[in-house]
Scaffold this motif. Structure first.
Motif, PDB file in Angstrom:
ATOM      1  N   GLU A 153       0.838  -1.205   0.088  1.00  0.00           N
ATOM      2  CA  GLU A 153       0.030   0.010   0.041  1.00  0.00           C
ATOM      3  C   GLU A 153       0.801   1.393   0.101  1.00  0.00           C
ATOM      4  O   GLU A 153       0.694   2.244  -0.707  1.00  0.00           O
ATOM      5  N   GLU A 154       1.983   1.343   0.823  1.00  0.00           N
ATOM      6  CA  GLU A 154       2.967   2.454   0.948  1.00  0.00           C
ATOM      7  C   GLU A 154       3.520   2.724  -0.523  1.00  0.00           C
ATOM      8  O   GLU A 154       3.402   3.709  -1.084  1.00  0.00           O
ATOM      9  N   ILE A 155       3.886   1.806  -1.253  1.00  0.00           N
ATOM     10  CA  ILE A 155       4.566   1.456  -2.605  1.00  0.00           C
ATOM     11  C   ILE A 155       3.479   2.098  -3.609  1.00  0.00           C
ATOM     12  O   ILE A 155       3.870   3.080  -4.312  1.00  0.00           O
ATOM     13  N   GLN A 156       2.379   1.721  -3.481  1.00  0.00           N
ATOM     14  CA  GLN A 156       1.033   2.073  -4.689  1.00  0.00           C
ATOM     15  C   GLN A 156       0.825   3.758  -4.234  1.00  0.00           C
ATOM     16  O   GLN A 156       0.600   4.305  -5.512  1.00  0.00           O
ATOM     17  N   ALA A 157       0.726   3.904  -2.888  1.00  0.00           N
ATOM     18  CA  ALA A 157       0.591   5.456  -2.743  1.00  0.00           C
ATOM     19  C   ALA A 157       1.749   6.343  -3.191  1.00  0.00           C
ATOM     20  O   ALA A 157       1.311   7.392  -3.972  1.00  0.00           O
ATOM     21  N   ALA A 158       2.862   6.050  -3.005  1.00  0.00           N
ATOM     22  CA  ALA A 158       4.107   6.703  -3.712  1.00  0.00           C
ATOM     23  C   ALA A 158       3.978   6.847  -4.987  1.00  0.00           C
ATOM     24  O   ALA A 158       4.321   7.916  -5.673  1.00  0.00           O
ATOM     25  N   VAL A 159       3.764   5.625  -5.832  1.00  0.00           N
ATOM     26  CA  VAL A 159       3.630   5.461  -7.421  1.00  0.00           C
ATOM     27  C   VAL A 159       2.532   6.344  -7.462  1.00  0.00           C
ATOM     28  O   VAL A 159       2.621   7.307  -8.417  1.00  0.00           O
ATOM     29  N   GLN A 160       1.267   6.426  -7.162  1.00  0.00           N
ATOM     30  CA  GLN A 160       0.084   7.238  -7.266  1.00  0.00           C
ATOM     31  C   GLN A 160       0.532   8.533  -7.321  1.00  0.00           C
ATOM     32  O   GLN A 160       0.004   9.406  -7.910  1.00  0.00           O
ATOM     33  N   GLY A 161       1.197   9.055  -6.197  1.00  0.00           N
ATOM     34  CA  GLY A 161       1.525  10.405  -5.968  1.00  0.00           C
ATOM     35  C   GLY A 161       2.290  10.886  -7.181  1.00  0.00           C
ATOM     36  O   GLY A 161       2.040  12.229  -7.587  1.00  0.00           O
ATOM     37  N   VAL A 162       3.243  10.085  -7.731  1.00  0.00           N
ATOM     38  CA  VAL A 162       4.196  10.595  -8.688  1.00  0.00           C
ATOM     39  C   VAL A 162       3.197  10.841 -10.095  1.00  0.00           C
ATOM     40  O   VAL A 162       3.415  11.682 -10.851  1.00  0.00           O
ATOM     41  N   PHE A 163       2.156   9.639 -10.403  1.00  0.00           N
ATOM     42  CA  PHE A 163       1.186  10.039 -11.717  1.00  0.00           C
ATOM     43  C   PHE A 163       0.582  11.195 -11.560  1.00  0.00           C
ATOM     44  O   PHE A 163       0.398  11.543 -12.543  1.00  0.00           O
ATOM     45  N   SER A 164       0.510  11.958 -10.402  1.00  0.00           N
ATOM     46  CA  SER A 164       0.052  13.443 -10.457  1.00  0.00           C
ATOM     47  C   SER A 164       0.653  14.381 -10.927  1.00  0.00           C
ATOM     48  O   SER A 164       0.505  15.446 -10.927  1.00  0.00           O
ATOM     49  N   ASP A 165       2.016  14.044 -11.192  1.00  0.00           N
ATOM     50  CA  ASP A 165       2.992  15.236 -11.445  1.00  0.00           C
ATOM     51  C   ASP A 165       3.298  14.870 -12.828  1.00  0.00           C
ATOM     52  O   ASP A 165       4.118  14.045 -13.190  1.00  0.00           O
TER      53      ASP A 165
END
Length: 181
Positions: free
Chosen positions: A66-78
């Motif tokens: 979940e931590e990894i997915q949240a971090a990856v999704q955070g980058v998708f917004s940039d």
């Protein structure tokens, strides 16, 4: 071989599961035997000195996933990392100014990877360790370095993106992988 990715290591091995039949030859029941393509890691079990059971082979902890997915999704917004979101099409090529020739991406990059692939793998519990996740993240940087040059703006952007993801996931920070090629 996949005609779209002829040099891919992902589907390198072809297996015929029933040795009594010849590939492409019909059986008495009318079924045709086929060769199935596999990657090396699909064919062999991973061994671990830490575990005697199958538990070690399952996947990384759900909380870490979940931590990894949240971090990856955070980058998708940039949008500045947009070039690293999806796989480069197999037929893509760009002009190489020093030589004046076109370079086919899949002929130069032998392990293509993108953030969307990593995200999908995390969602599907594909990864067995945080080291494997970090390896794929670092591979994005290495691919950029190989194709665009170590000092290019794109490679610096790829490094920055991977560092942003790793900062948000403590277990990824602990994994030492060199981002140099």
């Amino acid at each position: 071989e996949d005609p779209e990715w002829p040099l891919s290591p992902y589907l390198r091995y072809k297996l015929l599961y029933d040795a009594d039949f010849t590939p492409g030859v019909s059986t008495r029941s009318g079924n045709t035997q086929e060769l199935y393509q596999h990657s090396l890691w699909e064919l062999f079990k991973m061994h671990s000195s830490e575990s005697q059971g199958e538990e070690h082979l399952s996947s990384i902890a759900p909380r870490v996933n979940e931590e990894i997915q949240a971090a990856v999704q955070g980058v998708f917004s940039d949008d500045q990392y947009e070039l690293f979101f999806d796989l480069v099409p197999a037929d893509a090529s760009w002009l190489d100014p020093p030589t004046g020739r076109y370079l086919a991406y899949n002929m130069v990059i032998h392990l293509p990877i993108a953030l969307s692939v990593i995200s999908e793998r995390v969602d599907n519990s594909y990864y067995r360790s945080v080291e494997a996740v970090k390896h794929d993240l670092v591979q994005i940087v290495k691919n950029s370095s190989i194709y665009n040059g170590y000092a290019s703006r794109l490679t610096r952007s790829a490094k920055e993106m991977v560092e942003k993801i790793c900062i948000r996931v403590p277990s990824l920070q602990a994994v030492e992988l060199e981002m140099e090629t």
